[in-house]
Design a protein around this motif. Structure first.
Motif, PDB file in Angstrom:
ATOM      1  N   VAL A   1       0.854  -1.196   0.000  1.00 38.58           N
ATOM      2  CA  VAL A   1       0.000   0.000   0.000  1.00 38.58           C
ATOM      3  C   VAL A   1       0.886   1.241   0.000  1.00 38.58           C
ATOM      4  CG1 VAL A   1      -1.677   1.316   1.371  1.00 38.58           C
ATOM      5  CG2 VAL A   1      -1.927  -1.155   1.156  1.00 38.58           C
ATOM      6  N   TYR A   2       0.532   2.198  -0.853  1.00 35.58           N
ATOM      7  CA  TYR A   2       1.238   3.484  -0.825  1.00 35.58           C
ATOM      8  C   TYR A   2       0.223   4.611  -0.863  1.00 35.58           C
ATOM      9  CZ  TYR A   2       0.653   3.614  -5.989  1.00 35.58           C
ATOM     10  OH  TYR A   2       0.147   3.628  -7.264  1.00 35.58           O
ATOM     11  N   HIS A   3       0.710   5.834  -0.712  1.00 32.79           N
ATOM     12  CA  HIS A   3      -0.189   6.988  -0.685  1.00 32.79           C
ATOM     13  C   HIS A   3       0.038   7.898  -1.881  1.00 32.79           C
ATOM     14  CE1 HIS A   3      -1.303   7.013   3.909  1.00 32.79           C
ATOM     15  NE2 HIS A   3      -1.893   6.057   3.227  1.00 32.79           N
ATOM     16  N   LEU A   4      -1.062   8.436  -2.402  1.00 35.55           N
ATOM     17  CA  LEU A   4      -0.998   9.502  -3.404  1.00 35.55           C
ATOM     18  C   LEU A   4      -1.521  10.759  -2.747  1.00 35.55           C
ATOM     19  CD1 LEU A   4      -2.362   8.147  -6.803  1.00 35.55           C
ATOM     20  CD2 LEU A   4      -0.006   8.678  -6.166  1.00 35.55           C
ATOM     21  N   HIS A   5      -0.686  11.794  -2.735  1.00 35.10           N
ATOM     22  CA  HIS A   5      -1.082  13.078  -2.151  1.00 35.10           C
ATOM     23  C   HIS A   5      -1.319  14.051  -3.299  1.00 35.10           C
ATOM     24  CE1 HIS A   5       0.314  11.360   1.602  1.00 35.10           C
ATOM     25  NE2 HIS A   5       1.538  11.232   1.136  1.00 35.10           N
ATOM     26  N   ARG A   6      -2.567  14.468  -3.467  1.00 33.25           N
ATOM     27  CA  ARG A   6      -2.905  15.424  -4.537  1.00 33.25           C
ATOM     28  C   ARG A   6      -3.023  16.812  -3.933  1.00 33.25           C
ATOM     29  NH1 ARG A   6      -5.827  10.911  -6.034  1.00 33.25           N
ATOM     30  NH2 ARG A   6      -5.284  10.140  -8.114  1.00 33.25           N
ATOM     31  N   PHE A   7      -2.302  17.746  -4.537  1.00 34.13           N
ATOM     32  CA  PHE A   7      -2.290  19.103  -4.003  1.00 34.13           C
ATOM     33  C   PHE A   7      -3.261  19.989  -4.764  1.00 34.13           C
ATOM     34  CE2 PHE A   7      -0.581  23.478  -4.129  1.00 34.13           C
ATOM     35  CZ  PHE A   7      -0.794  23.784  -2.798  1.00 34.13           C
ATOM     36  N   ASP A   8      -4.107  20.668  -4.008  1.00 36.46           N
ATOM     37  CA  ASP A   8      -5.001  21.670  -4.576  1.00 36.46           C
ATOM     38  C   ASP A   8      -4.702  22.988  -3.870  1.00 36.46           C
ATOM     39  OD1 ASP A   8      -7.947  22.087  -5.960  1.00 36.46           O
ATOM     40  OD2 ASP A   8      -7.684  23.284  -4.141  1.00 36.46           O
ATOM     41  N   PRO A   9      -4.515  24.081  -4.637  1.00 39.60           N
ATOM     42  CA  PRO A   9      -4.133  25.345  -4.001  1.00 39.60           C
ATOM     43  C   PRO A   9      -5.151  25.829  -2.976  1.00 39.60           C
ATOM     44  CG  PRO A   9      -3.890  25.478  -6.396  1.00 39.60           C
ATOM     45  CD  PRO A   9      -4.567  24.173  -6.097  1.00 39.60           C
ATOM     46  N   VAL A  10      -6.421  25.448  -3.139  1.00 32.50           N
ATOM     47  CA  VAL A  10      -7.448  25.904  -2.200  1.00 32.50           C
ATOM     48  C   VAL A  10      -7.569  24.948  -1.012  1.00 32.50           C
ATOM     49  CG1 VAL A  10      -9.911  26.402  -1.914  1.00 32.50           C
ATOM     50  CG2 VAL A  10      -8.708  27.098  -4.022  1.00 32.50           C
ATOM     51  N   TRP A  11      -7.610  23.654  -1.299  1.00 27.53           N
ATOM     52  CA  TRP A  11      -7.909  22.679  -0.249  1.00 27.53           C
ATOM     53  C   TRP A  11      -6.677  22.092   0.412  1.00 27.53           C
ATOM     54  CZ3 TRP A  11     -12.700  22.648   1.360  1.00 27.53           C
ATOM     55  CH2 TRP A  11     -13.710  23.055   0.490  1.00 27.53           C
ATOM     56  N   GLY A  12      -5.518  22.303  -0.180  1.00 25.98           N
ATOM     57  CA  GLY A  12      -4.322  21.659   0.365  1.00 25.98           C
ATOM     58  C   GLY A  12      -4.187  20.253  -0.187  1.00 25.98           C
ATOM     59  N   PHE A  13      -3.638  19.343   0.620  1.00 29.63           N
ATOM     60  CA  PHE A  13      -3.407  17.979   0.144  1.00 29.63           C
ATOM     61  C   PHE A  13      -4.584  17.062   0.492  1.00 29.63           C
ATOM     62  CE2 PHE A  13       0.956  19.475   0.019  1.00 29.63           C
ATOM     63  CZ  PHE A  13       1.424  18.863  -1.135  1.00 29.63           C
ATOM     64  N   VAL A  14      -4.950  16.235  -0.474  1.00 29.84           N
ATOM     65  CA  VAL A  14      -5.929  15.173  -0.248  1.00 29.84           C
ATOM     66  C   VAL A  14      -5.195  13.861  -0.514  1.00 29.84           C
ATOM     67  CG1 VAL A  14      -8.095  14.153  -0.988  1.00 29.84           C
ATOM     68  CG2 VAL A  14      -7.835  16.653  -0.932  1.00 29.84           C
ATOM     69  N   THR A  15      -5.293  12.934   0.414  1.00 25.46           N
ATOM     70  CA  THR A  15      -4.509  11.698   0.320  1.00 25.46           C
ATOM     71  C   THR A  15      -5.390  10.511  -0.055  1.00 25.46           C
ATOM     72  OG1 THR A  15      -2.874  12.486   1.902  1.00 25.46           O
ATOM     73  CG2 THR A  15      -3.069  10.095   1.651  1.00 25.46           C
ATOM     74  N   GLU A  16      -4.919   9.768  -1.035  1.00 26.91           N
ATOM     75  CA  GLU A  16      -5.585   8.519  -1.441  1.00 26.91           C
ATOM     76  C   GLU A  16      -4.653   7.353  -1.127  1.00 26.91           C
ATOM     77  OE1 GLU A  16      -6.793   6.107  -5.525  1.00 26.91           O
ATOM     78  OE2 GLU A  16      -6.202   8.209  -5.658  1.00 26.91           O
ATOM     79  N   SER A  17      -5.216   6.305  -0.545  1.00 27.13           N
ATOM     80  CA  SER A  17      -4.446   5.107  -0.242  1.00 27.13           C
ATOM     81  C   SER A  17      -4.596   4.133  -1.411  1.00 27.13           C
ATOM     82  CB  SER A  17      -5.021   4.499   1.044  1.00 27.13           C
ATOM     83  OG  SER A  17      -4.113   3.623   1.602  1.00 27.13           O
ATOM     84  N   ARG A  18      -3.480   3.657  -1.952  1.00 22.79           N
ATOM     85  CA  ARG A  18      -3.532   2.773  -3.126  1.00 22.79           C
ATOM     86  C   ARG A  18      -2.927   1.409  -2.791  1.00 22.79           C
ATOM     87  NH1 ARG A  18      -5.098   4.602  -8.435  1.00 22.79           N
ATOM     88  NH2 ARG A  18      -3.481   3.188  -9.170  1.00 22.79           N
ATOM     89  N   ALA A  19      -3.656   0.338  -3.102  1.00 17.77           N
ATOM     90  CA  ALA A  19      -3.108  -1.015  -2.978  1.00 17.77           C
ATOM     91  C   ALA A  19      -2.554  -1.416  -4.332  1.00 17.77           C
ATOM     92  CB  ALA A  19      -4.189  -1.984  -2.527  1.00 17.77           C
TER      93      ALA A  19
END
Ligand SMILES: [Fe+2]
Length: 273
Positions: free
Chosen positions: A231-249
Motif C-alpha cells: 500500500v502506498y499513498h498519493l497526495h494530490r495538491f489543490d491550491p485551495v484545499w491543500g493535500f488530499v490523500t488517497e491510499s492505493r493497494a
C-alpha cells in the motif's frame, strides 16, 4: 500536483522473504509508473534497506531507477547515511555539506522539504537544534508557496499500535513540532516508520503515516486479498484545499503491474516475520 509516497521497503538480500521484498518494491514502482495522470514526484520516506548495507542499496537504487517520475529519498532508522548517499550519488539534492540528509525541493507548486530524523543505532528518531534552525530558514526563504514536509519518524502522537511516541526524547520531537508550525506555511506532514496507516496533527497541520511497502512487516488487519499487496499513498495538491490523500493497494486497478502481482507467491515466503 501529485506526489506518490512510499516507505519502509526494508530491502534485504538474505532473509527468507528477501525476494518478496524486492518484488513488492518493484511492483510498487511499476504501479506508480502506470498511473494516469502520472505523479510529479515520488518520495520514499525511509527504511529503504534493512541493514544499511551497500549491496542492499545497490538493489534499491536499481529499482528506483525504473521510476518515471523524479524520486526523492530520505533516511529511516535502518538506513546508513553514508551508504545511502553513495548509492544515490546522482541525486543532486543529496549533495550537501551537512551531516544530515535534509533538503528542500523547489520545482513544484508546493515546496517539498525532507527532514532526516535518523539517530544511528536507535529505532527512535531525533531532530537537532542545527536542523531546526535550517528548517526555519527554509520556511522563511519564500513567503508564497505552501510546504509539504516528509520525515521517517512521525512527529506527532500516534494513537494506533504499541508505541505512541517515536522520538528519543519529548524535547527533540517538540523542537521539530515547534519549527514545523512556524508562520503557518507547512500544510502537511507525511511520515513512515510505523508500518501501518495513521493520522494526527502537528498543531493544526494535518499529518499522516503511510503503511510499509514490505507486506511481511506490515501491521494492522487487511482483507485476505490485500494481504500480499503493498500500500502506498498519493497526495494530490489543490491550491485551495491543500493535500488530499488517497491510499492505493498495488495491483488492485487492473494495471500491468497488477496482473503480474496476481502470480501466486510461494507459500514459504508468506510467513510473517
Ligand atoms: Fe523505521
Amino acid at each position: 500536483m501529485i506526489i506518490a509516497q512510499i516507505s519502509d521497503t526494508h530491502l534485504t538480500l538474505d532473509t527468507p522473504d528477501a525476494e518478496r521484498r524486492i518484488r513488492e518494491f518493484a511492483l510498487t514502482i511499476a504501479d506508480i509508473n502506470a498511473l494516469d495522470p502520472p505523479p510529479d514526484a515520488i518520495v520514499h520516506t525511509g527504511d529503504i534497506v534493512h541493514n544499511g548495507r551497500r549491496d542492499e542499496y545497490a538493489q534499491a537504487a536499481a529499482l528506483l531507477a525504473k521510476a518515471h517520475a523524479p524520486f526523492y529519498v530520505l533516511p529511516g532508522n535502518k538506513d546508513d547515511r553514508a551508504n545511502l548517499r553513495a548509492a544515490f550519488s546522482k541525486q543532486s539534492y543529496l549533495a550537501s555539506n551537512s551531516e544530515f540528509i535534509d533538503y528542500a525541493i523547489e520545482d513544484h507548486p508546493a515546496r517539498l522539504i525532507a527532514l532526516d530524523t535518523l539517530k544511528p543505532g536507535r529505532n527512535r528518531g531525533e531532530f537537532s537544534r542545527e536542523q531546526a534552525q535550517r528548517l526555519v530558514e527554509w520556511i522563511d526563504t519564500e513567503p508564497d508557496r505552501p510546504i509539504a514536509v516528509f520525515t521517517h519518524h512521525p512527529p506527532f502522537e500516534v494513537t494506533v499500535g504499541p508505541d505512541r511516541f517515536h522520538f528519543e526524547t519529548a524535547e527533540s520531537m517538540a523542537l521539530l513540532q515547534q519549527a514545523l508550525q512556524r508562520r503557518g506555511r507547512i500544510v502537511a506532514v507525511f511520515s513512515g516508520h510505523v508500518h501501518r496507516a495513521a493520522a494526527g496533527r502537528v498543531g493544526t497541520i494535518p499529518a499522516s503515516v503511510v503503511p510499509c511497502i514490505a507486506t511481511t512487516l506490515r501491521k494492522g488487519e487487511y482483507p485476505s486479498r490485500m494481504q500480499t499487496r503493498p500500500v502506498y499513498h498519493l497526495h494530490r495538491f489543490d491550491p485551495v484545499w491543500g493535500f488530499v490523500t488517497e491510499s492505493r493497494a498495488v495491483g488492485m486497478q487492473g494495471s500491468t503491474a497488477g496482473e503480474q502481482n496476481n502470480a501466486p507467491i510461494p507459500a514459504a515466503s508468506l510467513a510473517h516475520g
